[in-house]
Design an enzyme around this catalytic site. Structure first.
Site, short mmCIF file in Angstrom:
data_model
loop_
_atom_site.label_atom_id
_atom_site.label_comp_id
_atom_site.label_asym_id
_atom_site.label_seq_id
_atom_site.Cartn_x
_atom_site.Cartn_y
_atom_site.Cartn_z
N ASN A 212 -10.08 0.61 1.12
CA ASN A 212 -9.03 0.42 2.13
C ASN A 212 -9.50 0.84 3.52
O ASN A 212 -10.03 1.94 3.71
CB ASN A 212 -7.82 1.30 1.79
CG ASN A 212 -7.06 0.80 0.57
OD1 ASN A 212 -7.63 0.15 -0.30
ND2 ASN A 212 -5.78 1.09 0.52
N ASP B 243 0.85 -1.19 0.00
CA ASP B 243 0.00 0.00 0.00
C ASP B 243 0.89 1.25 0.00
O ASP B 243 1.81 1.36 0.81
CB ASP B 243 -0.84 -0.08 1.30
CG ASP B 243 -1.98 0.90 1.35
OD1 ASP B 243 -2.47 1.30 0.29
OD2 ASP B 243 -2.38 1.25 2.48
N HIS C 11 -7.18 9.85 4.68
CA HIS C 11 -6.69 8.87 5.66
C HIS C 11 -6.96 9.39 7.06
O HIS C 11 -6.68 10.55 7.35
CB HIS C 11 -5.20 8.63 5.46
CG HIS C 11 -4.87 8.06 4.11
ND1 HIS C 11 -4.14 8.72 3.17
CD2 HIS C 11 -5.20 6.88 3.55
CE1 HIS C 11 -4.02 7.96 2.09
NE2 HIS C 11 -4.66 6.84 2.30
ZN LIG Z 1 -4.26 4.92 1.38
#
Ligand SMILES: [Zn+2]
Length: 288
Positions: A234, A80, A181
Site C-alpha cells: 500500500n 482500505d 503509516h
Molecule cells: Zn494501511
C-alpha cells in the site's frame, strides 16, 4: 478481464507485488490509472473509510467501471481499513472488488469473530477479504518529525497469524513487521523485520501477504519483502505529499490562476511519477 485473485496468485508465484494506491479525488485517481496504463500494470485502487466518504463508494465503483472499459486495464477497487462490518458491507454492496477489515485494535477473539462475518458476506459475492493481525502504527498518513518508535508488542505474532488464518480463511493478511503509516521526516523509514515476515510466511502458507505503509520504506527492504512473499503493497503518503506539495507550489507562484485543469495538471504529473516509480520497484509492469 482476469480476477484480482489471478493477479495476486501470479504475483506470489513470480515474485512481484501489486501496488495498492489510495486516492480521494479524481485527479489522483487519473494519475494512478495513467501510470498503470503506461506500464501495463495491474492496479489496486484504494479508499480508506475517510477517503471513500469524501469521494463516494458508488462514485468510485462507477469510475472504476468507466476506466476499465475505456482503457482495458485490470483495475480493482479496495476498501482500505474498514473498521466495522456495516461499512465493509456497504462497500461490498456498492461493488468493490475487495475489502480490508481492520480489527487489529480489537482483542484477537473479537477480530476473528467479525472477520468471519465479513468473509461469509464477501465470499458469496465474489469479493476478496484482507484481514489484519498486529498493530500497524499510526492513524493517518503524515510526515513524522521525530523518530518513529515501534513497540515490539505491536508486531504480528506468527502464532496469532496462524490461528487467525485458520479460523477466518481470509484471502490476504496485512502484517505489522516494522512498517507504519506515514514517513519519517528524513524520507527513509526504519528497516523492516524480515525475520518476522519469514516466520509468518511459514505459518500461513499460501495466504497472500500485504504490506501497509509502504511509503518511505527502504527500497532494498521492499525487494527482500517481495522475495519473502509480500504480494500487495500500500502506497498513500508519498502520493499525497507529491500531489499537495506540487499543488501548493504551483498556486503560490501563480496567484492569478483559477482554472482547475491548469493548476491540477502539475499535481497530477507529480502523483503519476510516484506511482510509476513504485510500479517499477514492485516489478508489476507488463504483467497484465
Ligand atoms: Zn494501511
Amino acid at each position: 478481464m482476469k480476477t484480482l485473485k489471478h493477479y495476486l496468485k501470479r504475483a506470489q508465484e513470480e515474485s512481484f507485488t501489486i501496488g495498492h494506491y489510495n486516492f480521494s479525488d479524481f485527479t489522483q485517481l487519473k494519475a494512478i490509472v495513467s501510470a498503470g496504463e503506461k506500464n501495463k500494470s495491474p492496479i489496486i485502487l484504494g479508499t480508506s473509510e475517510g477517503e471513500s466518504k469524501f469521494f463516494g463508494l458508488e462514485e468510485a465503483v462507477a469510475l472504476r467501471n468507466v476506466l476499465r472499459k475505456k482503457i482495458g486495464l485490470p483495475i480493482f477497487l479496495n476498501l482500505d481499513h474498514g473498521k466495522s462490518f456495516e461499512y465493509v458491507k456497504e462497500a461490498i454492496d456498492a461493488g468493490y472488488d475487495m475489502v480490508h477489515f481492520d480489527g487489529s485494535k480489537m482483542p484477537l477473539d473479537e477480530n476473528i469473530k467479525i472477520t468471519k462475518q465479513v468473509v461469509k458476506y464477501a465470499r458469496r459475492r465474489g469479493v476478496l477479504v484482507e484481514g489484519e493481525v498486529g498493530k500497524i502504527g499510526n492513524e493517518s498518513s503524515k510526515l513524522y518529525s521525530e523518530k518513529f518508535i515501534i513497540d515490539e508488542n505491536d508486531l504480528t505474532k506468527p502464532d496469532d497469524a496462524e490461528r487467525y488464518i485458520k479460523e477466518t480463511k481470509v484471502d490476504l493478511l496485512a502484517v505489522s513487521i516494522g512498517n507504519f503509516h506515514g514517513i519519517e521526516i528524513s524520507g527513509i523509514d526504519p528497516n523492516l523485520r524480515l525475520d518476522i515476515l519469514k516466520a509468518i510466511k511459514e505459518k500461513v502458507g499460501k495466504t497472500f501477504l500485504s504490506l501497509h505503509g509502504g511509503s518511505g520504506t527502504p527500497e532494498d527492504d521492499i525487494k527482500d519483502a517481495i522475495k519473502l512473499g509480500i504480494c500487495k503493497i500500500n502506497i498513500n503518503t508519498e502520493i499525497r505529499l507529491a500531489f499537495s506539495g506540487n499543488l501548493r507550489k504551483f498556486l503560490n507562484s501563480n496567484m492569478e490562476e483559477i482554472a482547475p485543469y491548469n493548476y491540477l495538471a502539475t499535481a497530477k504529473i507529480a502523483a503519476e511519477g510516484v506511482v510509476d516509480r513504485k510500479i517499477k520497484l514492485f516489478g508489476s509492469a507488463n504483467k497484465i
